[in-house]
Design an enzyme around this catalytic site. Structure first.
Site, PDB file in Angstrom:
ATOM      1  N   SER A 109       0.871  -1.183   0.000  1.00 34.64           N
ATOM      2  CA  SER A 109       0.000   0.000   0.000  1.00 34.64           C
ATOM      3  C   SER A 109       0.908   1.234   0.000  1.00 34.64           C
ATOM      4  CB  SER A 109      -0.849  -0.005   1.273  1.00 34.64           C
ATOM      5  OG  SER A 109      -1.484   1.241   1.466  1.00 34.64           O
TER       6      SER A 109
ATOM      7  N   TYR B 123      -3.125  -1.675  10.295  1.00 37.90           N
ATOM      8  CA  TYR B 123      -3.043  -1.764   8.828  1.00 37.90           C
ATOM      9  C   TYR B 123      -1.704  -1.218   8.328  1.00 37.90           C
ATOM     10  CZ  TYR B 123      -4.316  -1.162   3.895  1.00 37.90           C
ATOM     11  OH  TYR B 123      -4.341  -1.226   2.515  1.00 37.90           O
TER      12      TYR B 123
HETATM   13  P1  NAP Z   1     -11.664  -5.767  -1.157  1.00 33.17           P
HETATM   14  O1  NAP Z   1     -12.471  -5.225  -2.264  1.00 33.17           O
HETATM   15  O2  NAP Z   1     -12.236  -5.810   0.222  1.00 33.17           O
HETATM   16  O3  NAP Z   1     -11.193  -7.241  -1.567  1.00 33.17           O
HETATM   17  C1  NAP Z   1     -10.449  -8.033  -0.682  1.00 33.17           C
HETATM   18  C2  NAP Z   1     -10.955  -9.457  -0.770  1.00 33.17           C
HETATM   19  O4  NAP Z   1     -10.169 -10.250   0.150  1.00 33.17           O
HETATM   20  C3  NAP Z   1     -12.429  -9.606  -0.349  1.00 33.17           C
HETATM   21  O5  NAP Z   1     -13.133 -10.434  -1.253  1.00 33.17           O
HETATM   22  C4  NAP Z   1     -12.300 -10.245   1.015  1.00 33.17           C
HETATM   23  O6  NAP Z   1     -13.408 -11.060   1.378  1.00 33.17           O
HETATM   24  C5  NAP Z   1     -11.054 -11.099   0.857  1.00 33.17           C
HETATM   25  N1  NAP Z   1     -10.535 -11.508   2.131  1.00 33.17           N
HETATM   26  C6  NAP Z   1     -10.510 -10.799   3.301  1.00 33.17           C
HETATM   27  N2  NAP Z   1     -10.004 -11.538   4.282  1.00 33.17           N
HETATM   28  C7  NAP Z   1      -9.704 -12.748   3.741  1.00 33.17           C
HETATM   29  C8  NAP Z   1      -9.177 -13.944   4.266  1.00 33.17           C
HETATM   30  N3  NAP Z   1      -8.864 -14.054   5.576  1.00 33.17           N
HETATM   31  N4  NAP Z   1      -9.011 -15.004   3.446  1.00 33.17           N
HETATM   32  C9  NAP Z   1      -9.350 -14.904   2.143  1.00 33.17           C
HETATM   33  N5  NAP Z   1      -9.856 -13.802   1.591  1.00 33.17           N
HETATM   34  C10 NAP Z   1     -10.043 -12.729   2.389  1.00 33.17           C
HETATM   35  O7  NAP Z   1     -10.271  -4.970  -1.016  1.00 33.17           O
HETATM   36  P2  NAP Z   1      -9.305  -4.266  -2.099  1.00 33.17           P
HETATM   37  O8  NAP Z   1      -9.434  -2.814  -1.919  1.00 33.17           O
HETATM   38  O9  NAP Z   1      -9.447  -4.873  -3.437  1.00 33.17           O
HETATM   39  O10 NAP Z   1      -7.889  -4.660  -1.450  1.00 33.17           O
HETATM   40  C11 NAP Z   1      -7.035  -5.655  -1.986  1.00 33.17           C
HETATM   41  C12 NAP Z   1      -5.634  -5.415  -1.439  1.00 33.17           C
HETATM   42  O11 NAP Z   1      -5.183  -4.123  -1.861  1.00 33.17           O
HETATM   43  C13 NAP Z   1      -5.562  -5.420   0.094  1.00 33.17           C
HETATM   44  O12 NAP Z   1      -4.373  -6.061   0.507  1.00 33.17           O
HETATM   45  C14 NAP Z   1      -5.524  -3.934   0.429  1.00 33.17           C
HETATM   46  O13 NAP Z   1      -4.894  -3.679   1.660  1.00 33.17           O
HETATM   47  C15 NAP Z   1      -4.702  -3.415  -0.737  1.00 33.17           C
HETATM   48  N6  NAP Z   1      -4.850  -1.980  -0.973  1.00 33.17           N
HETATM   49  C16 NAP Z   1      -6.045  -1.434  -1.302  1.00 33.17           C
HETATM   50  C17 NAP Z   1      -6.143  -0.058  -1.523  1.00 33.17           C
HETATM   51  C18 NAP Z   1      -7.443   0.602  -1.905  1.00 33.17           C
HETATM   52  O14 NAP Z   1      -7.481   1.848  -1.950  1.00 33.17           O
HETATM   53  N7  NAP Z   1      -8.513  -0.137  -2.197  1.00 33.17           N
HETATM   54  C19 NAP Z   1      -5.002   0.752  -1.400  1.00 33.17           C
HETATM   55  C20 NAP Z   1      -3.800   0.166  -1.050  1.00 33.17           C
HETATM   56  C21 NAP Z   1      -3.730  -1.204  -0.844  1.00 33.17           C
HETATM   57  P3  NAP Z   1     -14.571 -10.432   2.292  1.00 33.17           P
HETATM   58  O15 NAP Z   1     -15.284  -9.461   1.412  1.00 33.17           O
HETATM   59  O16 NAP Z   1     -15.369 -11.619   2.701  1.00 33.17           O
HETATM   60  O17 NAP Z   1     -13.854  -9.756   3.454  1.00 33.17           O
END
Ligand code: NAP
Length: 264
Positions: free
Chosen positions: A144, A157
């Site tokens: 991130s 986080y």
């Molecule tokens: P998201 O839309 O919430 O997708 C994450 C997925 O991971 C969800 O389907 C979630 O399932 C699943 N998940 C959560 N806990 C899990 C577990 N214990 N085992 C298996 N699957 C699990 O999030 P995203 O924004 O795409 O984020 C993806 C990655 O990018 C993360 O590592 C996040 O920290 C990173 N990131 C995101 C941003 C941003 O602005 N969006 C910025 C920097 C970094 P549930 O829905 O059931 O929880």
């Protein structure tokens, strides 16, 4: 027509039922990879796999909690059964806890660390023998902008994402001579359910959304596709000389200590 860049490869992508992971799974499948989608959310994972198959790709959904060793081991066994091996690992699953430190319970702290950081230990531990057999092996971890800088009310986080970047470097060294490249992508604000959840937990979500948007030099939130394109780059021969890096995809967010969008 150019050749598909991941033809004949197998990719394991965690958290692939939503947001960035879903975007990566769809792009990798479009580039010819067989994609194994791991997620906690069965409905979203199955839907994503079905959408990939409808578009002519190959996808397998496995419901697994990436923070539980037995479930990771079982998922890897299922992928080996279906596809024979794994060439590309993308550690994307992540969660955010929006609370000042003194309000976090021990269990909440541990959960963020387990899903965001321990998961990488587990997936690498159980796939490394397979990656060592691949001539094209890569690991991409999703960090991130918080791997580099702090942000408010998310101490677990931020700590976990700093550690994801350093674990990436450690693994890059340990597996370099095995021909496995290990890199980290550090996304900026990406419009996903996780981001919307984070904003909803702030005192004034509408104002938070506006102020965050105003701080992005490129003038827009990133999309899962923006991040997926970087994951594809770091998983193909296009990045053959690169290992151990933290690759920002942040629309310019960290380029400025101060930045006033009214100046342009
Ligand atoms: P998201 O839309 O919430 O997708 C994450 C997925 O991971 C969800 O389907 C979630 O399932 C699943 N998940 C959560 N806990 C899990 C577990 N214990 N085992 C298996 N699957 C699990 O999030 P995203 O924004 O795409 O984020 C993806 C990655 O990018 C993360 O590592 C996040 O920290 C990173 N990131 C995101 C941003 C941003 O602005 N969006 C910025 C920097 C970094 P549930 O829905 O059931 O929880």
């Amino acid at each position: 027509m150019s050749a598909k860049r991941l033809q004949g490869r197998t990719a394991l992508i965690t958290g692939a039922g939503s947001g960035i992971g879903q975007g990566i799974a769809e792009l990798f499948a479009a580039e010819g990879a067989r994609v194994a989608l791991l997620d906690l959310d069965e409905a979203k994972g199955l839907l994503t796999a079905a959408r990939i198959r409808d578009a002519g790709g190959e996808a397998l959904f496995i419901r697994a909690d990436v923070s539980v060793e037995a479930e990771v081991r079982g998922a890897v066994d299922a992928i080996v059964g279906a596809y024979g091996g794994i060439d590309h690992l993308v550690n994307n699953a992540g969660i955010v806890l929006v609370k000042p430190l003194e309000e976090c319970t021990e269990a909440e702290w541990d959960q963020v660390m387990a899903v965001n950081l321990k998961s990488i230990f587990l997936t690498v531990k159980h796939t490394i023998r397979l990656l060592k057999q691949s001539a094209n092996a890569t690991i991409v971890n999703i960090g991130s902008v918080s791997s580099f800088v702090g942000q408010g009310h998310t101490p677990s986080y931020v700590a976990s994402k700093g550690a994801v970047m350093m674990l990436t470097k450690a693994l890059a060294l340990d597996y370099a001579r095995a021909g496995i490249r290990v890199n980290c992508i550090c996304p900026g604000i990406t419009d996903t359910p996780l981001f919307r959840f984070h904003v909803s937990k702030t005192a004034n979500p509408k104002a938070t959304l506006e102020s965050r948007a105003a701080r992005v030099p490129l003038g827009r939130f990133l999309t899962p596709r923006d991040i997926a394109k970087a994951a594809l780059y770091l998983s193909t021969d296009d990045s053959s000389g690169i290992t151990g890096i933290a690759h920002l995809v942040d629309a310019g967010y960290l380029a400025a200590a101060e930045w006033d969008n009214r100046q342009i």
